[in-house]
Scaffold this motif. Sequence first.
Motif, PDB file in Angstrom:
ATOM      1  N   ALA A 170       1.036  -1.401  -0.586  1.00 22.72           N
ATOM      2  CA  ALA A 170       0.298   0.008   0.067  1.00 22.72           C
ATOM      3  C   ALA A 170       1.175   1.405   0.511  1.00 22.72           C
ATOM      4  CB  ALA A 170      -0.919   0.049   1.185  1.00 22.72           C
ATOM      5  N   ARG A 171       2.053   1.493   0.897  1.00 25.20           N
ATOM      6  CA  ARG A 171       2.544   2.642   0.395  1.00 25.20           C
ATOM      7  C   ARG A 171       3.374   2.544  -0.213  1.00 25.20           C
ATOM      8  NH1 ARG A 171       3.277   5.908   1.614  1.00 25.20           N
ATOM      9  NH2 ARG A 171       4.788   6.369   2.882  1.00 25.20           N
ATOM     10  N   ARG A 172       3.970   1.443  -1.067  1.00 23.31           N
ATOM     11  CA  ARG A 172       4.509   1.741  -2.555  1.00 23.31           C
ATOM     12  C   ARG A 172       3.337   2.810  -3.703  1.00 23.31           C
ATOM     13  NH1 ARG A 172       4.790  -2.980  -7.768  1.00 23.31           N
ATOM     14  NH2 ARG A 172       5.774  -1.062  -8.711  1.00 23.31           N
ATOM     15  N   TYR A 173       2.314   2.244  -3.909  1.00 22.64           N
ATOM     16  CA  TYR A 173       1.636   3.113  -4.407  1.00 22.64           C
ATOM     17  C   TYR A 173       0.156   4.659  -3.575  1.00 22.64           C
ATOM     18  CZ  TYR A 173       1.901  -1.007  -7.145  1.00 22.64           C
ATOM     19  OH  TYR A 173       2.035  -2.096  -8.259  1.00 22.64           O
ATOM     20  N   ARG A 174       1.612   4.606  -2.214  1.00 20.69           N
ATOM     21  CA  ARG A 174       0.761   5.880  -1.218  1.00 20.69           C
ATOM     22  C   ARG A 174      -0.613   5.839  -1.625  1.00 20.69           C
ATOM     23  NH1 ARG A 174       2.465  10.442  -5.291  1.00 20.69           N
ATOM     24  NH2 ARG A 174       1.561  11.753  -3.308  1.00 20.69           N
ATOM     25  N   TRP A 175      -1.465   4.234  -1.250  1.00 19.49           N
ATOM     26  CA  TRP A 175      -2.381   4.112  -1.105  1.00 19.49           C
ATOM     27  C   TRP A 175      -3.175   5.361   0.573  1.00 19.49           C
ATOM     28  CZ3 TRP A 175      -5.462  -0.293   1.052  1.00 19.49           C
ATOM     29  CH2 TRP A 175      -7.279  -0.203   0.331  1.00 19.49           C
ATOM     30  N   ARG A 176      -4.003   5.931   0.554  1.00 21.08           N
ATOM     31  CA  ARG A 176      -4.717   6.231   1.866  1.00 21.08           C
ATOM     32  C   ARG A 176      -4.956   6.074   2.100  1.00 21.08           C
ATOM     33  NH1 ARG A 176      -9.628   9.028   1.321  1.00 21.08           N
ATOM     34  NH2 ARG A 176     -11.002   8.379   0.112  1.00 21.08           N
ATOM     35  N   TYR A 177      -5.489   5.612   2.516  1.00 21.31           N
ATOM     36  CA  TYR A 177      -5.491   4.032   3.638  1.00 21.31           C
ATOM     37  C   TYR A 177      -4.563   2.811   3.942  1.00 21.31           C
ATOM     38  CZ  TYR A 177     -10.466   5.204   2.753  1.00 21.31           C
ATOM     39  OH  TYR A 177     -10.584   6.507   1.884  1.00 21.31           O
ATOM     40  N   SER A 178      -3.548   3.336   3.771  1.00 23.46           N
ATOM     41  CA  SER A 178      -2.426   2.340   4.245  1.00 23.46           C
ATOM     42  C   SER A 178      -2.085   2.409   6.122  1.00 23.46           C
ATOM     43  CB  SER A 178      -1.142   2.902   3.399  1.00 23.46           C
ATOM     44  OG  SER A 178      -0.486   4.105   4.150  1.00 23.46           O
ATOM     45  N   LYS A 179      -2.432   3.424   6.517  1.00 28.59           N
ATOM     46  CA  LYS A 179      -2.415   2.425   7.747  1.00 28.59           C
ATOM     47  C   LYS A 179      -3.379   2.694   7.940  1.00 28.59           C
ATOM     48  CE  LYS A 179       0.119   7.073   8.848  1.00 28.59           C
ATOM     49  NZ  LYS A 179      -0.177   8.754   9.944  1.00 28.59           N
ATOM     50  N   ALA A 180      -4.427   2.644   7.704  1.00 26.25           N
ATOM     51  CA  ALA A 180      -5.831   1.469   8.181  1.00 26.25           C
ATOM     52  C   ALA A 180      -5.091  -0.204   7.889  1.00 26.25           C
ATOM     53  CB  ALA A 180      -6.599   1.267   7.074  1.00 26.25           C
ATOM     54  N   ARG A 194      11.320   5.523  -2.876  1.00 23.26           N
ATOM     55  CA  ARG A 194       9.087   4.817  -2.711  1.00 23.26           C
ATOM     56  C   ARG A 194       8.575   4.640  -1.746  1.00 23.26           C
ATOM     57  NH1 ARG A 194       5.494   5.471  -6.618  1.00 23.26           N
ATOM     58  NH2 ARG A 194       6.998   5.035  -8.559  1.00 23.26           N
ATOM     59  N   LEU A 195       8.824   3.898  -0.724  1.00 20.25           N
ATOM     60  CA  LEU A 195       8.202   3.607   1.117  1.00 20.25           C
ATOM     61  C   LEU A 195       7.806   5.217   1.322  1.00 20.25           C
ATOM     62  CD1 LEU A 195      10.249   0.430   1.662  1.00 20.25           C
ATOM     63  CD2 LEU A 195       7.793   0.659   0.625  1.00 20.25           C
ATOM     64  N   GLU A 196       8.848   5.745   1.204  1.00 18.91           N
ATOM     65  CA  GLU A 196       9.073   7.192   1.861  1.00 18.91           C
ATOM     66  C   GLU A 196       7.817   8.233   1.727  1.00 18.91           C
ATOM     67  OE1 GLU A 196      12.607   8.682   2.617  1.00 18.91           O
ATOM     68  OE2 GLU A 196      12.698   9.045   0.593  1.00 18.91           O
ATOM     69  N   MET A 197       7.709   7.865   0.249  1.00 20.28           N
ATOM     70  CA  MET A 197       6.643   9.497  -0.664  1.00 20.28           C
ATOM     71  C   MET A 197       5.708   9.360   0.649  1.00 20.28           C
ATOM     72  SD  MET A 197       7.183   8.593  -4.621  1.00 20.28           S
ATOM     73  CE  MET A 197       6.215  10.070  -5.217  1.00 20.28           C
ATOM     74  N   PRO A 198       4.709  10.545   0.726  1.00 16.07           N
ATOM     75  CA  PRO A 198       3.497  10.776   1.493  1.00 16.07           C
ATOM     76  C   PRO A 198       2.860   9.881   0.854  1.00 16.07           C
ATOM     77  CG  PRO A 198       4.655  12.890  -0.265  1.00 16.07           C
ATOM     78  CD  PRO A 198       5.478  11.841   0.078  1.00 16.07           C
ATOM     79  N   VAL A 199       1.791   9.420   1.358  1.00 18.91           N
ATOM     80  CA  VAL A 199       0.140   8.789   0.634  1.00 18.91           C
ATOM     81  C   VAL A 199      -0.426   9.948   0.152  1.00 18.91           C
ATOM     82  CG1 VAL A 199      -0.036   6.908   2.651  1.00 18.91           C
ATOM     83  CG2 VAL A 199      -1.559   9.156   2.686  1.00 18.91           C
ATOM     84  N   ARG A 200      -0.534   9.310  -1.059  1.00 19.65           N
ATOM     85  CA  ARG A 200      -2.139  10.506  -1.470  1.00 19.65           C
ATOM     86  C   ARG A 200      -3.280  10.979  -1.003  1.00 19.65           C
ATOM     87  NH1 ARG A 200      -0.842   6.988  -6.161  1.00 19.65           N
ATOM     88  NH2 ARG A 200       0.690   7.979  -7.729  1.00 19.65           N
ATOM     89  N   GLN A 201      -3.731  12.047  -0.780  1.00 23.33           N
ATOM     90  CA  GLN A 201      -4.765  12.912  -0.193  1.00 23.33           C
ATOM     91  C   GLN A 201      -5.939  12.912  -0.810  1.00 23.33           C
ATOM     92  OE1 GLN A 201      -4.193  12.766   3.158  1.00 23.33           O
ATOM     93  NE2 GLN A 201      -2.602  12.237   2.971  1.00 23.33           N
ATOM     94  N   ALA A 202      -7.447  12.439   0.150  1.00 17.26           N
ATOM     95  CA  ALA A 202      -8.069  12.546  -1.417  1.00 17.26           C
ATOM     96  C   ALA A 202      -8.892  14.162  -1.516  1.00 17.26           C
ATOM     97  CB  ALA A 202      -9.293  11.823  -0.420  1.00 17.26           C
ATOM     98  N   VAL A 203      -8.760  13.947  -2.548  1.00 13.56           N
ATOM     99  CA  VAL A 203      -9.120  15.372  -3.150  1.00 13.56           C
ATOM    100  C   VAL A 203     -10.729  15.861  -3.180  1.00 13.56           C
ATOM    101  CG1 VAL A 203      -9.382  17.346  -4.940  1.00 13.56           C
ATOM    102  CG2 VAL A 203      -7.253  15.048  -5.213  1.00 13.56           C
ATOM    103  N   SER A 204     -11.358  16.970  -2.444  1.00 13.18           N
ATOM    104  CA  SER A 204     -12.405  17.131  -1.783  1.00 13.18           C
ATOM    105  C   SER A 204     -12.964  18.562  -3.320  1.00 13.18           C
ATOM    106  CB  SER A 204     -12.566  18.391  -0.698  1.00 13.18           C
ATOM    107  OG  SER A 204     -13.981  18.742  -0.492  1.00 13.18           O
ATOM    108  N   LEU A 205     -14.378  18.386  -4.465  1.00 17.58           N
ATOM    109  CA  LEU A 205     -14.460  19.016  -5.037  1.00 17.58           C
ATOM    110  C   LEU A 205     -14.499  20.067  -4.219  1.00 17.58           C
ATOM    111  CD1 LEU A 205     -17.379  16.181  -6.605  1.00 17.58           C
ATOM    112  CD2 LEU A 205     -14.326  16.524  -6.741  1.00 17.58           C
ATOM    113  N   SER A 206     -14.741  20.253  -3.964  1.00 20.43           N
ATOM    114  CA  SER A 206     -15.357  21.612  -2.985  1.00 20.43           C
ATOM    115  C   SER A 206     -13.825  22.775  -2.611  1.00 20.43           C
ATOM    116  CB  SER A 206     -15.990  21.946  -0.908  1.00 20.43           C
ATOM    117  OG  SER A 206     -15.196  21.454  -0.236  1.00 20.43           O
TER     118      SER A 206
END
Length: 280
Positions: free
Chosen positions: A195-205, A255-267
């Motif tokens: 999950a960290r490789r792909y910077r998945w925002r739910y990786s901590k879960a 690759r592993l230390e890159m920050p996770v992607r955050q969800a983009v809010s439409l607002s």
Amino acid sequence: MNSLSRYRFYAVNFGIPLACAVVVFLMFDLTSIDIAFNNLFFDPVTQTFPLDHVHLFEKITHKWARIIPNWTGEIAIIGALLSFLWPRLKAEKHPKIIAFLERIKVAPVLRFASKHRRDFLYVVFAFSISTGVIHYLKGHTSVYCPIETTQYGGKIEHKEWYENFDLLKVAGDGRCWPGGHASGGFTMLALYFVARRYRWRYSKAVLYGSLALGFVYGTTRVLQGWHYMSHTFWAGIFVWLACLLTALAFYGRARLEMPVRQAVSLSTVRQPPRANSLPQ
């Protein structure tokens, strides 16, 4: 800046588990806390751990629980094997085979496996290395389970792992340290590094879920008298280090230390001004 990032990565991912190892050693291995905790679940009258004789508890927490890591490992092996199949199917040479695979919906699976070959192979290697480390430590420390010791009606004297440790040869017949069942749950930590490789925002879960699974697996065996609580902590530390080192070999630190992607809010997305709007 790059050196600072590297330092922080190693400080967090190696420093925290090593600090935990020191705490566990001082808090559990050099004290009698493990025994005091296990005493809470031991019946001195019958000289047994009552939960060890509850077949449903054993089936759910020990037998059925193995399904999660076992199936994960099996899926990873199958995915790794399938990943080599799709690249061998050339459109100009095997059009009928490819058309058939598309029709039965197998082609997307093969494409997915081929695309994620490194991830499937990583999980296979991480599981194998973690299991190998745990088995090595079990054989080279020869620690007997609580229920097998004189403390709880058994025949073997209780000893800590460092009293029997032998680096090069099998230390004895004991096979209780670190916790094997707990390590099965902790091996799911391999998915966290994917999950960290792909910077998945739910990786901590995924991280917290894997840790929780390992502690649940380990604690249920403590309740049955087959482990001390420290065995679970040690299993988590060693599996984390095994998965981390394997991930570094497969993916690299950058690759592993890159920050996770955050969800983009439409607002929060700025809307372009309307064509007919006038400045106020």
